[in-house]
Scaffold this motif. Structure first.
Motif, PDB file in Angstrom:
ATOM      1  N   MET A   1      69.408  14.088  28.586  1.00  0.00           N
ATOM      2  CA  MET A   1      69.143  15.462  28.943  1.00  0.00           C
ATOM      3  C   MET A   1      68.386  15.516  30.261  1.00  0.00           C
ATOM      4  N   SER A   2      68.748  16.436  31.089  1.00  0.00           N
ATOM      5  CA  SER A   2      68.020  16.585  32.353  1.00  0.00           C
ATOM      6  C   SER A   2      66.827  17.505  32.142  1.00  0.00           C
ATOM      7  N   GLU A   3      65.760  17.219  32.878  1.00  0.00           N
ATOM      8  CA  GLU A   3      64.573  18.055  32.782  1.00  0.00           C
ATOM      9  C   GLU A   3      64.740  19.265  33.675  1.00  0.00           C
ATOM     10  N   LEU A   4      64.254  20.394  33.202  1.00  0.00           N
ATOM     11  CA  LEU A   4      64.301  21.600  34.016  1.00  0.00           C
ATOM     12  C   LEU A   4      63.253  21.506  35.115  1.00  0.00           C
ATOM     13  N   PRO A   5      63.569  21.959  36.320  1.00  0.00           N
ATOM     14  CA  PRO A   5      62.572  21.915  37.389  1.00  0.00           C
ATOM     15  C   PRO A   5      61.446  22.905  37.103  1.00  0.00           C
ATOM     16  N   LEU A   6      60.249  22.556  37.565  1.00  0.00           N
ATOM     17  CA  LEU A   6      59.118  23.464  37.418  1.00  0.00           C
ATOM     18  C   LEU A   6      59.320  24.663  38.321  1.00  0.00           C
ATOM     19  N   PRO A   7      58.835  25.839  37.903  1.00  0.00           N
ATOM     20  CA  PRO A   7      58.970  27.002  38.775  1.00  0.00           C
ATOM     21  C   PRO A   7      58.154  26.814  40.046  1.00  0.00           C
ATOM     22  N   ARG A   8      58.663  27.356  41.132  1.00  0.00           N
ATOM     23  CA  ARG A   8      57.946  27.250  42.410  1.00  0.00           C
ATOM     24  C   ARG A   8      56.684  28.097  42.395  1.00  0.00           C
ATOM     25  N   GLU A   9      56.750  29.240  41.722  1.00  0.00           N
ATOM     26  CA  GLU A   9      55.588  30.133  41.644  1.00  0.00           C
ATOM     27  C   GLU A   9      55.337  30.517  40.197  1.00  0.00           C
ATOM     28  N   ILE A  10      54.064  30.714  39.881  1.00  0.00           N
ATOM     29  CA  ILE A  10      53.675  31.127  38.532  1.00  0.00           C
ATOM     30  C   ILE A  10      52.805  32.361  38.655  1.00  0.00           C
ATOM     31  N   ARG A  11      53.133  33.369  37.867  1.00  0.00           N
ATOM     32  CA  ARG A  11      52.299  34.570  37.827  1.00  0.00           C
ATOM     33  C   ARG A  11      51.096  34.261  36.949  1.00  0.00           C
ATOM     34  N   CYS A  12      49.918  34.412  37.539  1.00  0.00           N
ATOM     35  CA  CYS A  12      48.671  34.086  36.850  1.00  0.00           C
ATOM     36  C   CYS A  12      47.735  35.281  36.871  1.00  0.00           C
ATOM     37  N   VAL A  13      46.647  35.126  36.147  1.00  0.00           N
ATOM     38  CA  VAL A  13      45.614  36.142  36.120  1.00  0.00           C
ATOM     39  C   VAL A  13      44.266  35.436  36.228  1.00  0.00           C
ATOM     40  N   LEU A  14      43.380  36.006  37.049  1.00  0.00           N
ATOM     41  CA  LEU A  14      41.998  35.540  37.152  1.00  0.00           C
ATOM     42  C   LEU A  14      41.157  36.496  36.311  1.00  0.00           C
ATOM     43  N   VAL A  15      40.548  35.968  35.268  1.00  0.00           N
ATOM     44  CA  VAL A  15      39.791  36.772  34.313  1.00  0.00           C
ATOM     45  C   VAL A  15      38.302  36.529  34.556  1.00  0.00           C
ATOM     46  N   PRO A  16      37.542  37.566  34.953  1.00  0.00           N
ATOM     47  CA  PRO A  16      36.111  37.368  35.181  1.00  0.00           C
ATOM     48  C   PRO A  16      35.343  37.287  33.866  1.00  0.00           C
ATOM     49  N   LEU A  22      38.306  32.708  34.849  1.00  0.00           N
ATOM     50  CA  LEU A  22      39.276  31.900  34.126  1.00  0.00           C
ATOM     51  C   LEU A  22      40.628  32.070  34.794  1.00  0.00           C
ATOM     52  N   LEU A  23      41.333  30.981  35.012  1.00  0.00           N
ATOM     53  CA  LEU A  23      42.681  31.020  35.554  1.00  0.00           C
ATOM     54  C   LEU A  23      43.644  30.747  34.414  1.00  0.00           C
ATOM     55  N   LEU A  24      44.492  31.744  34.133  1.00  0.00           N
ATOM     56  CA  LEU A  24      45.435  31.648  33.019  1.00  0.00           C
ATOM     57  C   LEU A  24      46.813  32.114  33.458  1.00  0.00           C
ATOM     58  N   PRO A  25      47.866  31.574  32.853  1.00  0.00           N
ATOM     59  CA  PRO A  25      49.189  32.156  33.099  1.00  0.00           C
ATOM     60  C   PRO A  25      49.185  33.604  32.612  1.00  0.00           C
ATOM     61  N   ASN A  26      49.831  34.480  33.346  1.00  0.00           N
ATOM     62  CA  ASN A  26      49.857  35.896  32.984  1.00  0.00           C
ATOM     63  C   ASN A  26      50.390  36.098  31.568  1.00  0.00           C
ATOM     64  N   PHE A  95      45.909  34.504  17.975  1.00  0.00           N
ATOM     65  CA  PHE A  95      45.226  35.092  19.119  1.00  0.00           C
ATOM     66  C   PHE A  95      43.755  34.701  19.115  1.00  0.00           C
ATOM     67  N   ILE A  96      43.177  34.647  20.305  1.00  0.00           N
ATOM     68  CA  ILE A  96      41.729  34.561  20.450  1.00  0.00           C
ATOM     69  C   ILE A  96      41.339  35.606  21.483  1.00  0.00           C
ATOM     70  N   ALA A  97      40.108  36.075  21.413  1.00  0.00           N
ATOM     71  CA  ALA A  97      39.642  37.114  22.328  1.00  0.00           C
ATOM     72  C   ALA A  97      38.431  36.597  23.097  1.00  0.00           C
ATOM     73  N   VAL A  98      38.358  36.988  24.367  1.00  0.00           N
ATOM     74  CA  VAL A  98      37.294  36.539  25.254  1.00  0.00           C
ATOM     75  C   VAL A  98      36.645  37.767  25.894  1.00  0.00           C
ATOM     76  N   VAL A  99      35.311  37.807  25.884  1.00  0.00           N
ATOM     77  CA  VAL A  99      34.587  38.888  26.547  1.00  0.00           C
ATOM     78  C   VAL A  99      34.740  38.711  28.055  1.00  0.00           C
ATOM     79  N   THR A 100      35.087  39.795  28.741  1.00  0.00           N
ATOM     80  CA  THR A 100      35.235  39.762  30.195  1.00  0.00           C
ATOM     81  C   THR A 100      34.327  40.811  30.822  1.00  0.00           C
ATOM     82  N   GLN A 101      34.115  40.658  32.118  1.00  0.00           N
ATOM     83  CA  GLN A 101      33.376  41.665  32.879  1.00  0.00           C
ATOM     84  C   GLN A 101      34.279  42.109  34.013  1.00  0.00           C
ATOM     85  N   GLY A 102      34.576  43.392  34.059  1.00  0.00           N
ATOM     86  CA  GLY A 102      35.518  43.872  35.064  1.00  0.00           C
ATOM     87  C   GLY A 102      36.937  43.676  34.561  1.00  0.00           C
ATOM     88  N   PHE A 103      37.883  43.767  35.478  1.00  0.00           N
ATOM     89  CA  PHE A 103      39.292  43.671  35.115  1.00  0.00           C
ATOM     90  C   PHE A 103      39.904  42.360  35.601  1.00  0.00           C
TER      91      PHE A 103
END
Length: 158
Positions: A1-16, A22-26, A95-103
């Motif tokens: 089986m061939s491996e799928l290439p990694l995406p060139r860009e990933i949509r992420c979110v910076l969570v304060p 925190l840097l997480l995938p969107n 699911f887990i929940a994390v307290v954030t400050q701001g958006f």
């Protein structure tokens, strides 16, 4: 089986969270909500603030900055909760929940925009990596490790 290439860009979110970002995938963020009153968990460490009711689930609420030993941040910012999709596949902990400050802030990243900043010192609890994202210092949380810790604390082990 061939491996799928990694995406060139990933949509992420910076969570304060306190003095950290925190840097997480969107796709990991299910919803950002106002802070409800958590139901306490007996014998829980200070970073586990309790459980909140969300869409029929009792979701553990944690303070990531307390877990990682970071500062509290700007108390003037609006306190919210980011509900995250758990990665461990545990039926009782979807699911887990994390307290954030701001958006959380959306961003699109590629490998060239994420620069590791770790100096070899031990990482704080709950942190998998420290990175520089454009001009922001961020941490990649160890969600699998946090989930494993929560399963033990909440008596969810099968």
């Amino acid at each position: 089986m061939s491996e799928l290439p990694l995406p060139r860009e990933i949509r992420c979110v910076l969570v304060p969270v306190g003095n950290l970002r925190l840097l997480l995938p969107n796709a990991t963020v299910a919803e950002v909500i106002t802070l409800p009153t958590p139901e306490p968990v007996e014998g829980a460490p200070a970073w586990l603030l309790g459980r909140i009711a969300w869409r029929g689930w009792r979701v553990p609420l944690l303070s990531f900055n307390a877990l990682a030993g970071a500062g509290e941040g700007d108390s003037e910012q609006s306190v919210r909760v980011a509900v995250l999709k758990a990665l461990g596949g545990h039926a009782d902990l979807p699911f887990i929940a994390v307290v954030t400050q701001g958006f959380p802030r959306l961003t699109t990243l590629n490998a060239e925009l994420i620069i590791p900043t770790h100096d070899g010192a031990p990482l704080p609890p709950g942190v998998r990596a420290q990175v520089l994202v454009r001009d922001d210092i961020a941490v990649i949380p160890d969600l699998e490790g946090i989930e494993a810790e929560l399963i033990g604390l909440l008596d969810l082990a099968s």
